[in-house]
Design a protein around this motif. Structure first.
Motif, short mmCIF file in Angstrom:
data_model
loop_
_atom_site.label_atom_id
_atom_site.label_comp_id
_atom_site.label_asym_id
_atom_site.label_seq_id
_atom_site.Cartn_x
_atom_site.Cartn_y
_atom_site.Cartn_z
N HIS A 329 0.81 -1.22 0.00
CA HIS A 329 0.00 0.00 0.00
C HIS A 329 0.85 1.27 0.00
CE1 HIS A 329 -3.49 -2.54 0.60
NE2 HIS A 329 -2.87 -3.13 1.60
N SER A 352 1.34 -5.95 -1.78
CA SER A 352 -0.08 -5.78 -2.03
C SER A 352 -0.45 -4.30 -1.98
CB SER A 352 -0.89 -6.56 -0.98
OG SER A 352 -2.26 -6.31 -1.12
N GLY A 353 -1.11 -3.82 -3.02
CA GLY A 353 -1.52 -2.43 -3.05
C GLY A 353 -0.41 -1.45 -3.34
N ARG A 355 1.70 0.99 -5.34
CA ARG A 355 1.43 1.78 -6.53
C ARG A 355 2.65 2.65 -6.87
NH1 ARG A 355 -1.65 -1.45 -7.12
NH2 ARG A 355 -3.92 -1.42 -7.19
N THR A 378 4.12 -12.93 -4.73
CA THR A 378 2.82 -13.60 -4.75
C THR A 378 3.00 -15.11 -4.67
OG1 THR A 378 2.90 -13.49 -7.17
CG2 THR A 378 1.64 -11.79 -6.04
N SER A 382 -2.04 -13.76 -7.09
CA SER A 382 -2.82 -12.55 -6.88
C SER A 382 -2.67 -11.67 -8.12
CB SER A 382 -2.33 -11.79 -5.64
OG SER A 382 -2.96 -10.53 -5.53
N GLU A 384 -3.28 -8.48 -8.52
CA GLU A 384 -3.04 -7.06 -8.28
C GLU A 384 -1.63 -6.60 -8.65
OE1 GLU A 384 -4.15 -3.99 -4.72
OE2 GLU A 384 -3.19 -5.88 -4.18
N ASP A 387 -1.32 -6.38 -12.44
CA ASP A 387 -2.10 -5.28 -13.00
C ASP A 387 -1.40 -3.94 -12.76
OD1 ASP A 387 -4.04 -7.02 -13.88
OD2 ASP A 387 -5.30 -6.78 -12.10
N ALA A 388 -0.81 -3.77 -11.56
CA ALA A 388 -0.12 -2.52 -11.25
C ALA A 388 1.09 -2.32 -12.16
CB ALA A 388 0.32 -2.52 -9.78
N LYS A 409 0.70 -12.98 -16.21
CA LYS A 409 -0.37 -13.11 -15.22
C LYS A 409 -1.29 -14.29 -15.56
CE LYS A 409 -4.64 -10.65 -14.19
NZ LYS A 409 -5.40 -9.43 -14.48
#
Length: 530
Positions: A329, A352-353, A355, A378, A382, A384, A387-388, A409
């Motif tokens: 995050h 996780s999270g 950015r 991971t 996951s 995420e 995607d980021a 992915k």
């Protein structure tokens, strides 16, 4: 305050020594009183065998008296306590006091702790001094607090202090007498300008929880050692400009007598900067970070326009019980790193999270390494982090790299499918790369076309109407079967039988499937449950 008579000296009832009288006189002119002998062996306050003769001793309460109720300065001079080469006996205790006078001690030894708790002062400068302990909770300074090249043997407590200019621990050595308390406890510290801790040698924790720094926070070339706990504990720290944990600027930046190899920063113990805000950048570059079994480098929820992350991580992956690096995050504008910046073992990285808006690696960072970086974060699939990364690459204009990340992915995702579904997943990957590699379908079409051309050249089918229609052309006939959207007139002119009929049907069905895949893939319209 009116000038005192030049012949007025210190109060007779205080029984000042000659050195203390000289300090009284020097105070009125703002001059430095130098009690050093000129002999290096006798002037080093950090040495155990330094000779502090009676004529070099100043009582702490004399300094306090000058700072709080000293004589008026001579006209044209600013009063100051400036002392060099002395041993300060007894407590130098300014707790709760208020003074506007500079205190400057150089090459001095304090026999008792320096007490500034709740005090309000102008500037306090100590350089190359031996200090048992510094107690400065709630201290307020309009100027700077400098503790440079000092040896502090039982820690510094400066919680909730407010420094109007700089706070410096440059080239100092700070230890704590007993395990448990932080060697530098600066929770809630507010500094208007810079915190300078370059080449600091710290044994114990440095705690800056909730600190607010109006300039830079520099730890260039520093060594923080707390192998059994947290070495740097600074959750919710706010640094208006830059925080730097990197190499020292040169040999001159080292504490006296240390080898040049010590220019490299080293942290032994956990680093926690969770929830920190850094106005321009956070730099952790080429610093050795040695982590024990339950320790990590935690940057959770940090915010910074730029993160330079290139530590030399040292840990035992087999015995480590938590992620070594945690950037969960966190929000970063520019991420500057290298392939060796991150742990590669599964479950050793948590993101996780996480950015980041732009990637600017310090050295070449191949896409395969980037995918390995995401995979290490991971251990259980996951989407995420993939995607980021893809979003960042696409925003920078690298659509192909973004597609390859999303392809990775999909390949990672199929590992959790049952065997029957895996067969279909592998088929999609092989034929057109899940739509990210539509060129693969064209290759298959070309191979089938070549094979069919050779087959029909050797086994030509009879014509539908003998003596009528187009001239026989094996390449055109094979192509007409493969490309359903194109009518070359060959498919309807000939009547295959036996094996040729079977091959014709295979070509027609395969052609429809592959042509649809190629068209959809080129248009980025394909069944991709991303």
């Amino acid at each position: 305050m009116p000038d005192r008579d030049p012949d007025d000296g210190p109060p007779a009832d205080l029984d000042f020594s000659t050195a203390e009288r000289n300090l009284w006189d020097a105070y009125r002119y703002g001059r430095q009183l130098d009690l050093s002998t000129g002999r290096a062996a006798d002037d080093d306050p950090l040495a155990d065998d330094t000779d502090w003769a009676p004529e070099r001793r100043i009582r702490g309460f004399v300094i306090v008296r000058l700072l709080l109720r000293g004589p008026a300065p001579h006209t044209g001079h600013a009063a100051a306590v400036r002392l060099k080469g002395a041993c300060v006996t007894g407590f130098l205790d300014l707790s709760g006091a208020e003074t506007g006078t500079l205190l400057e001690l150089v090459d001095c030894k304090l026999e008792m702790p320096l007490r500034l708790t709740g005090a309000q002062a102008n500037s306090v400068h100590l350089r190359h001094c031996w200090i048992p302990r510094v107690e400065a909770e709630g201290f307020t300074s309009r100027g700077s607090l400098l503790l440079e090249q000092c040896l502090v043997t039982d820690g510094i407590t400066i919680q909730q202090a407010q420094i109007g200019m700089d706070f410096s621990l440059s080239k100092s050595t700070v230890r704590v007498g007993a395990p448990g308390p932080a060697a530098v406890d600066a929770d809630g510290l507010t500094v208007a300008q810079d915190v300078i801790a370059d080449s600091l040698r710290l044994t114990g924790a440095m705690s800056l929880r909730g600190a607010n720094i109006g300039g830079d926070f520099s730890l260039r070339g520093s060594a923080l050692r707390n192998p059994d706990g947290t070495a740097l504990h600074a959750p919710r720290i706010t640094v208006a400009h830059e925080m730097i944990l990197s190499w020292g600027s040169g040999p001159e930046s080292l504490p006296p007598g240390e080898p040049e190899a010590d220019l490299r920063p080293r942290v032994e113990g956990r680093i926690c900067l969770d929830g920190g805000t850094f106005g321009t950048s956070l730099v952790i570059n080429r610093a050795v970070v040695a982590l024990g079994q339950h320790q990590n480098l935690s940057l959770r929820r940090i915010q910074t326009p730029e993160l330079v992350f290139n530590p030399d991580l040292r840990f035992d992956a087999w015995n480590h019980l938590r992620p070594v690096v945690d950037v969960s995050h966190a929000t970063v504008g520019i991420l500057r790193d290298s392939p060796t910046s991150w742990p590669r073992d599964l479950a050793m990285l948590a993101m996780s999270g996480f950015r980041y808006g732009y990637l600017s690696p310090l050295r070449h960072f191949p896409l395969t390494e980037r995918l390995a970086w995401v995979e290490s974060a991971t251990p259980e699939y996951s989407p995420e982090p993939y995607d980021a990364l893809a979003a960042t690459l696409r925003a920078s204009g690298d659509d192909h790299a973004a597609d390859m990340v999303l392809l990775g992915k999909r390949r990672r995702r199929r590992q959790q499918f049952p065997a029957p579904l895996k067969i279909w997943e592998y088929t999609q990957d092989l034929t057109f790369g899940y739509g990210y590699l539509p060129g693969r379908a064209w290759i298959i079409i070309q191979v089938l076309w070549a094979y069919a051309t050779v087959w029909f050249a050797n086994f030509p089918p009879p014509p539908q109407k003998p003596g009528e229609g187009l001239a026989w052309s094996p390449p055109a006939y094979a192509l007409d079967l493969l490309l359903p959207v194109v009518d070359l007139g060959q498919a309807s002119a000939w009547h295959p039988t036996g094996a040729s009929l079977f091959i014709s049907w295979v070509l027609i069905i395969t052609g429809w499937i592959l042509t649809t895949i190629v068209t959809a893939g080129a248009a980025k319209v394909v069944f991709r449950p991303d």
